[in-house]
Scaffold this motif. Structure first.
Motif, PDB file in Angstrom:
ATOM      1  N   PHE A  84      28.582 -11.642  64.939  1.00 60.40           N
ATOM      2  CA  PHE A  84      27.256 -11.484  65.533  1.00 60.40           C
ATOM      3  C   PHE A  84      26.598 -12.841  65.733  1.00 60.40           C
ATOM      4  O   PHE A  84      25.981 -13.089  66.780  1.00 60.40           O
ATOM      5  CB  PHE A  84      26.390 -10.599  64.627  1.00 60.40           C
ATOM      6  CG  PHE A  84      25.066 -10.226  65.222  1.00 60.40           C
ATOM      7  CD1 PHE A  84      24.948  -9.106  66.017  1.00 60.40           C
ATOM      8  CD2 PHE A  84      23.942 -11.000  64.979  1.00 60.40           C
ATOM      9  CE1 PHE A  84      23.720  -8.756  66.579  1.00 60.40           C
ATOM     10  CE2 PHE A  84      22.716 -10.662  65.531  1.00 60.40           C
ATOM     11  CZ  PHE A  84      22.609  -9.541  66.325  1.00 60.40           C
ATOM     12  N   THR A  85      26.705 -13.726  64.735  1.00 57.98           N
ATOM     13  CA  THR A  85      26.112 -15.055  64.863  1.00 57.98           C
ATOM     14  C   THR A  85      26.834 -15.896  65.905  1.00 57.98           C
ATOM     15  O   THR A  85      26.257 -16.845  66.446  1.00 57.98           O
ATOM     16  CB  THR A  85      26.138 -15.783  63.509  1.00 57.98           C
ATOM     17  OG1 THR A  85      27.488 -15.836  63.018  1.00 57.98           O
ATOM     18  CG2 THR A  85      25.265 -15.061  62.488  1.00 57.98           C
ATOM     19  N   GLU A  86      28.084 -15.548  66.211  1.00 53.30           N
ATOM     20  CA  GLU A  86      28.826 -16.266  67.252  1.00 53.30           C
ATOM     21  C   GLU A  86      28.442 -15.787  68.649  1.00 53.30           C
ATOM     22  O   GLU A  86      28.860 -16.383  69.647  1.00 53.30           O
ATOM     23  CB  GLU A  86      30.328 -16.093  67.037  1.00 53.30           C
ATOM     24  CG  GLU A  86      30.853 -16.811  65.795  1.00 53.30           C
ATOM     25  CD  GLU A  86      32.314 -16.484  65.516  1.00 53.30           C
ATOM     26  OE1 GLU A  86      32.850 -15.590  66.217  1.00 53.30           O
ATOM     27  OE2 GLU A  86      32.902 -17.086  64.616  1.00 53.30           O
ATOM     28  N   GLY A  87      27.676 -14.697  68.720  1.00 56.61           N
ATOM     29  CA  GLY A  87      27.194 -14.240  70.016  1.00 56.61           C
ATOM     30  C   GLY A  87      27.674 -12.878  70.448  1.00 56.61           C
ATOM     31  O   GLY A  87      27.258 -12.377  71.505  1.00 56.61           O
ATOM     32  N   CYS A  88      28.534 -12.225  69.661  1.00 53.76           N
ATOM     33  CA  CYS A  88      29.012 -10.886  70.008  1.00 53.76           C
ATOM     34  C   CYS A  88      28.048  -9.856  69.443  1.00 53.76           C
ATOM     35  O   CYS A  88      28.054  -9.587  68.242  1.00 53.76           O
ATOM     36  CB  CYS A  88      30.424 -10.655  69.472  1.00 53.76           C
ATOM     37  SG  CYS A  88      31.089  -9.023  69.897  1.00 53.76           S
ATOM     38  N   HIS A  89      27.200  -9.251  70.298  1.00 55.36           N
ATOM     39  CA  HIS A  89      26.205  -8.285  69.864  1.00 55.36           C
ATOM     40  C   HIS A  89      26.564  -6.865  70.304  1.00 55.36           C
ATOM     41  O   HIS A  89      25.734  -5.959  70.182  1.00 55.36           O
ATOM     42  CB  HIS A  89      24.832  -8.661  70.424  1.00 55.36           C
ATOM     43  CG  HIS A  89      24.342  -9.983  69.923  1.00 55.36           C
ATOM     44  ND1 HIS A  89      23.166 -10.556  70.360  1.00 55.36           N
ATOM     45  CD2 HIS A  89      24.858 -10.854  69.015  1.00 55.36           C
ATOM     46  CE1 HIS A  89      22.986 -11.716  69.759  1.00 55.36           C
ATOM     47  NE2 HIS A  89      24.003 -11.922  68.938  1.00 55.36           N
TER      48      HIS A  89
END
Length: 260
Positions: A84-89
């Motif tokens: 999630f913090t890497e951008g996968c939401h």
């Protein structure tokens, strides 16, 4: 209010409110002198639940036990948080990824956790999931050389996280060495070292050995054991039960003597 006390919408969980209300009611009735069984009838609650509410002065202790139980997602939360913090939401994508890693739950479970992340209700990386209660003792009682790589890593992590657990592992493995190498003479020193630690359960075991120290020391020092005797007793009991109601003592004696 801790995260575990809130639902996915940030509202207090229904079970939290229920436990608070029951705890308040039990404590008030207990203060009037009402018996536990009487309170159980008055509130239509299980007796043992009433006893638990009555014995716990701080309701937060009950709430922590209920709200912090392990879930199927615990082992996968660190991975989801990282992705999630890497951008996968995308909850569907994250569900597919953890499912491929072995997650046995439903997509809705992952979706609820992702919703908490989106709303900023989870602000710190989740800690690595603790091992199940039965798993950690098995790791302790297994010879270090026989642990699988993941088990060795898990043992190292819980030892680093808990000084008491670290001390327990050392003492248990030392005792195992005394048994394996037949060094019964080292038992008093082992008991003394355990006595110096604030480890109630292990200390209770060590102090129990003092009641029959000579016999325990001999048992640890000698390669002989009562295993053969116990095996023969079990065999005799099996023969006796097999012939119950059909054989007299003479036949039972013959079967015991002739059976190989």
């Amino acid at each position: 209010m801790p995260d575990g006390f809130l639902d996915v919408h940030g509202r207090p969980r229904r079970i939290v409110a229920t436990i608070r209300e029951r705890h308040r009611a039990v404590q008030e009735l207990r203060a009037t002198g009402r018996s536990l069984r009487g309170i159980s009838r008055d509130l239509d609650l299980d007796y043992y639940s009433v006893r638990r509410y009555a014995r716990t002065a701080n309701v937060d202790e009950l709430l922590v036990k209920v709200t912090q139980r392990r879930t199927k997602l615990d082992d996968y939360k660190p991975y989801i948080y990282q992705r999630f913090t890497e951008g996968c939401h995308n909850a569907r994508q994250l569900f597919r990824e953890v499912r491929d890693q072995g997650f046995p739950g439903e997509r809705t479970t992952v979706s609820r956790y992702v919703r908490l992340l989106r709303e900023g209700m989870v602000t710190t990386p989740p800690l690595p999931a603790l091992p199940k209660p039965r798993r950690a003792p098995r790791w302790i009682l297994t010879h270090p050389e026989r642990l699988r790589p993941d088990e060795a890593v898990g043992t190292k992590e819980i030892r680093a996280a808990c000084p008491e657990h670290d001390a327990t592992v050392d003492h248990v493995r030392t005792f195992a060495g005394l048994m394996h190498e037949h060094h019964g003479e080292g038992l008093p020193a082992w008991i003394a070292r355990v006595d110096q630690e604030a480890l109630p359960h292990l200390g209770q075991f060590a102090n129990g050995l003092l009641h029959d120290l000579d016999a325990v020391t001999t048992g640890l020092s000698s390669p002989w054991s009562s295993g053969e005797v116990e095996g023969q007793v079990t065999r005799v009991k099996l023969l006796k039960r097999a012939g119950y109601g059909r054989a007299e003592l003479d036949l039972l004696r013959t079967r015991i003597l002739l059976r190989t």
